[in-house]
Design a protein around this motif. Structure first.
Motif, PDB file in Angstrom:
ATOM      1  N   CYS A   1      35.314  27.767  -9.855  1.00 47.11           N
ATOM      2  CA  CYS A   1      35.153  26.382  -9.948  1.00 47.11           C
ATOM      3  C   CYS A   1      34.241  26.204 -11.069  1.00 47.11           C
ATOM      4  N   ALA A   2      34.396  24.951 -11.905  1.00 50.37           N
ATOM      5  CA  ALA A   2      33.457  24.439 -12.742  1.00 50.37           C
ATOM      6  C   ALA A   2      32.688  23.318 -12.028  1.00 50.37           C
ATOM      7  N   LEU A   3      31.405  23.545 -12.327  1.00 46.37           N
ATOM      8  CA  LEU A   3      30.332  22.804 -11.334  1.00 46.37           C
ATOM      9  C   LEU A   3      29.411  21.927 -12.234  1.00 46.37           C
ATOM     10  N   VAL A   4      29.468  20.660 -11.760  1.00 53.34           N
ATOM     11  CA  VAL A   4      28.396  19.952 -12.439  1.00 53.34           C
ATOM     12  C   VAL A   4      27.251  19.626 -11.381  1.00 53.34           C
ATOM     13  N   VAL A   5      25.880  19.784 -12.022  1.00 51.14           N
ATOM     14  CA  VAL A   5      24.847  19.861 -10.934  1.00 51.14           C
ATOM     15  C   VAL A   5      24.454  18.244 -10.611  1.00 51.14           C
ATOM     16  N   LEU A   6      24.446  17.573  -9.828  1.00 54.13           N
ATOM     17  CA  LEU A   6      24.247  16.360  -9.492  1.00 54.13           C
ATOM     18  C   LEU A   6      22.594  16.239  -9.084  1.00 54.13           C
ATOM     19  N   LYS A   7      22.280  16.978  -8.292  1.00 53.03           N
ATOM     20  CA  LYS A   7      20.650  17.130  -7.821  1.00 53.03           C
ATOM     21  C   LYS A   7      20.293  18.400  -7.191  1.00 53.03           C
ATOM     22  N   GLU A   8      19.190  18.895  -7.545  1.00 53.62           N
ATOM     23  CA  GLU A   8      18.607  20.428  -7.038  1.00 53.62           C
ATOM     24  C   GLU A   8      18.140  19.956  -5.591  1.00 53.62           C
ATOM     25  N   PHE A   9      18.289  20.779  -4.797  1.00 55.01           N
ATOM     26  CA  PHE A   9      17.764  20.603  -3.340  1.00 55.01           C
ATOM     27  C   PHE A   9      17.285  21.889  -2.986  1.00 55.01           C
ATOM     28  N   HIS A  10      16.269  21.823  -2.107  1.00 58.55           N
ATOM     29  CA  HIS A  10      15.619  23.190  -1.334  1.00 58.55           C
ATOM     30  C   HIS A  10      15.608  22.834   0.213  1.00 58.55           C
ATOM     31  N   ARG A  11      16.027  23.686   0.969  1.00 59.46           N
ATOM     32  CA  ARG A  11      16.215  23.504   2.428  1.00 59.46           C
ATOM     33  C   ARG A  11      14.631  23.260   2.863  1.00 59.46           C
ATOM     34  N   GLN A  12      14.377  22.343   3.667  1.00 55.28           N
ATOM     35  CA  GLN A  12      13.119  22.230   4.320  1.00 55.28           C
ATOM     36  C   GLN A  12      13.319  22.118   5.869  1.00 55.28           C
ATOM     37  N   VAL A  13      12.161  22.470   6.630  1.00 55.81           N
ATOM     38  CA  VAL A  13      11.982  22.408   8.057  1.00 55.81           C
ATOM     39  C   VAL A  13      11.794  21.062   8.455  1.00 55.81           C
TER      40      VAL A  13
ATOM     41  N   ALA B   1      13.622  20.930  19.218  1.00 53.48           N
ATOM     42  CA  ALA B   1      13.924  22.239  18.364  1.00 53.48           C
ATOM     43  C   ALA B   1      13.440  21.890  16.980  1.00 53.48           C
ATOM     44  N   TYR B   2      13.606  22.583  16.119  1.00 60.61           N
ATOM     45  CA  TYR B   2      13.365  22.558  14.980  1.00 60.61           C
ATOM     46  C   TYR B   2      14.693  22.865  13.983  1.00 60.61           C
ATOM     47  N   SER B   3      14.627  22.390  13.001  1.00 58.74           N
ATOM     48  CA  SER B   3      15.912  22.590  12.207  1.00 58.74           C
ATOM     49  C   SER B   3      15.651  22.892  10.592  1.00 58.74           C
ATOM     50  N   LEU B   4      16.815  23.440  10.028  1.00 53.59           N
ATOM     51  CA  LEU B   4      16.726  23.517   8.245  1.00 53.59           C
ATOM     52  C   LEU B   4      17.611  22.681   7.892  1.00 53.59           C
ATOM     53  N   LEU B   5      17.088  21.797   6.915  1.00 55.09           N
ATOM     54  CA  LEU B   5      18.175  20.767   6.483  1.00 55.09           C
ATOM     55  C   LEU B   5      17.679  20.475   4.774  1.00 55.09           C
ATOM     56  N   MET B   6      18.788  19.984   4.282  1.00 53.89           N
ATOM     57  CA  MET B   6      18.470  19.739   2.778  1.00 53.89           C
ATOM     58  C   MET B   6      17.921  18.277   2.496  1.00 53.89           C
ATOM     59  N   GLN B   7      18.535  17.427   3.129  1.00 52.54           N
ATOM     60  CA  GLN B   7      18.105  15.965   2.510  1.00 52.54           C
ATOM     61  C   GLN B   7      17.091  15.244   3.800  1.00 52.54           C
ATOM     62  N   PRO B   8      16.003  14.963   3.179  1.00 53.79           N
ATOM     63  CA  PRO B   8      15.070  14.435   4.169  1.00 53.79           C
ATOM     64  C   PRO B   8      15.298  12.959   4.555  1.00 53.79           C
ATOM     65  N   THR B   9      14.888  12.710   5.797  1.00 50.85           N
ATOM     66  CA  THR B   9      14.915  11.276   6.245  1.00 50.85           C
ATOM     67  C   THR B   9      13.784  10.852   7.282  1.00 50.85           C
ATOM     68  N   GLN B  10      13.583   9.739   7.424  1.00 49.42           N
ATOM     69  CA  GLN B  10      12.385   9.454   8.126  1.00 49.42           C
ATOM     70  C   GLN B  10      12.411   9.354   9.573  1.00 49.42           C
ATOM     71  N   SER B  11      13.751   9.096  10.165  1.00 47.30           N
ATOM     72  CA  SER B  11      13.866   9.065  11.516  1.00 47.30           C
ATOM     73  C   SER B  11      15.111   9.451  12.182  1.00 47.30           C
ATOM     74  N   SER B  12      15.256   9.895  13.238  1.00 48.41           N
ATOM     75  CA  SER B  12      16.713  10.061  13.740  1.00 48.41           C
ATOM     76  C   SER B  12      17.420   8.534  14.435  1.00 48.41           C
ATOM     77  N   MET B  13      18.785   8.582  14.551  1.00 45.92           N
ATOM     78  CA  MET B  13      19.361   7.441  14.663  1.00 45.92           C
ATOM     79  C   MET B  13      18.972   6.773  15.904  1.00 45.92           C
ATOM     80  N   GLU B  14      18.101   7.328  16.789  1.00 45.29           N
ATOM     81  CA  GLU B  14      17.372   6.876  17.957  1.00 45.29           C
ATOM     82  C   GLU B  14      16.021   6.309  17.766  1.00 45.29           C
ATOM     83  N   ASP B  15      15.879   6.406  16.252  1.00 40.29           N
ATOM     84  CA  ASP B  15      14.554   5.734  15.773  1.00 40.29           C
ATOM     85  C   ASP B  15      13.206   6.639  16.053  1.00 40.29           C
TER      86      ASP B  15
END
Length: 218
Positions: A81-93, A161-175
């Motif tokens: 695959c030829a890849l075009v980098v759009l944004k660099e991410f690190h997993r976060q807790v 629980a905790y998780s490891l995810l790439m993209q941060p968000t301020q709240s869950s769908m339950e707010d």
């Protein structure tokens, strides 16, 4: 003949024809609305569709010709695959503000191993996560394997629980509020990329799609 007809149409009226984009499941909410809005306003004659799936599924769709490009994370695509980098991410807790780990500015794999985890049940993401724990001499307590990020946000937001995810968000769908913390150990970035077969040249439609995505993630 279809490619030739599309090319002639593009010369006279702007972009037209068909575009099918493969999208890794967790990215769909970020990518699909943006591309629909982009092409609807700029190139309304273009027929746009999407194939959502796991890393292996969107790569297979790419090489079977069902998509012109696929969007996912760098580790999901092979050397062809030829890849075009759009944004660099690190997993976060990600944890609830009431979780004991939330008071730390950085969190180690050893600390994570003391608490139950809710991980994304999609390959290769799950195996990469478990391998990282092993590399750092720890074992994750995997209590729940879930197939989508909103479900993980909901479980984490309730303090279960905790998780490891790439993209941060301020709240869950339950707010319920969510807190993201970096890992204490060095981890390799897993960049968001657009992937195309190396053997296929980029059409005008693909070039326009890359421009739309690069503008979004700049």
């Amino acid at each position: 003949m279809e490619h030739l007809r599309d090319a002639v149409s593009q010369v006279h009226t702007g972009l037209a024809g068909r575009l099918t984009v493969g999208v890794f499941t967790t990215l769909a909410v970020h990518v699909i609305p943006h591309l629909i809005e982009w092409f609807s306003s700029r190139h309304p004659k273009l027929q746009l569709s999407f194939i959502e799936g796991s890393g292996p599924e969107i790569q297979e769709a790419l090489f079977s010709g069902r998509t012109q490009l696929s969007l996912g994370y760098e580790t999901q695509f092979g050397p062809d695959c030829a890849l075009v980098v759009l944004k660099e991410f690190h997993r976060q807790v990600v944890v609830s503000p009431e979780h004991p780990l939330a008071r730390h500015e950085q969190i180690s794999f050893a600390q994570l191993a003391e608490y139950p985890a809710a991980f994304l049940d999609l390959e290769p993401a799950l195996q990469h996560t478990l391998d990282e724990f092993k590399r750092h001499g720890a074992t994750a307590q995997v209590s729940w394997l879930l197939s989508n990020v909103p479900s993980i946000h909901a479980v984490v937001g309730r303090g279960l629980a905790y998780s490891l995810l790439m993209q941060p968000t301020q709240s869950s769908m339950e707010d319920r509020p969510l807190v993201f913390r970096p890992l204490a150990e060095h981890t390799e970035p897993n960049s968001l990329v657009a992937a195309m077969p190396k053997s296929v040249s980029r059409s005008a439609i693909v070039v326009e799609t890359l421009a739309a995505l690069q503008g979004q993630w700049a």
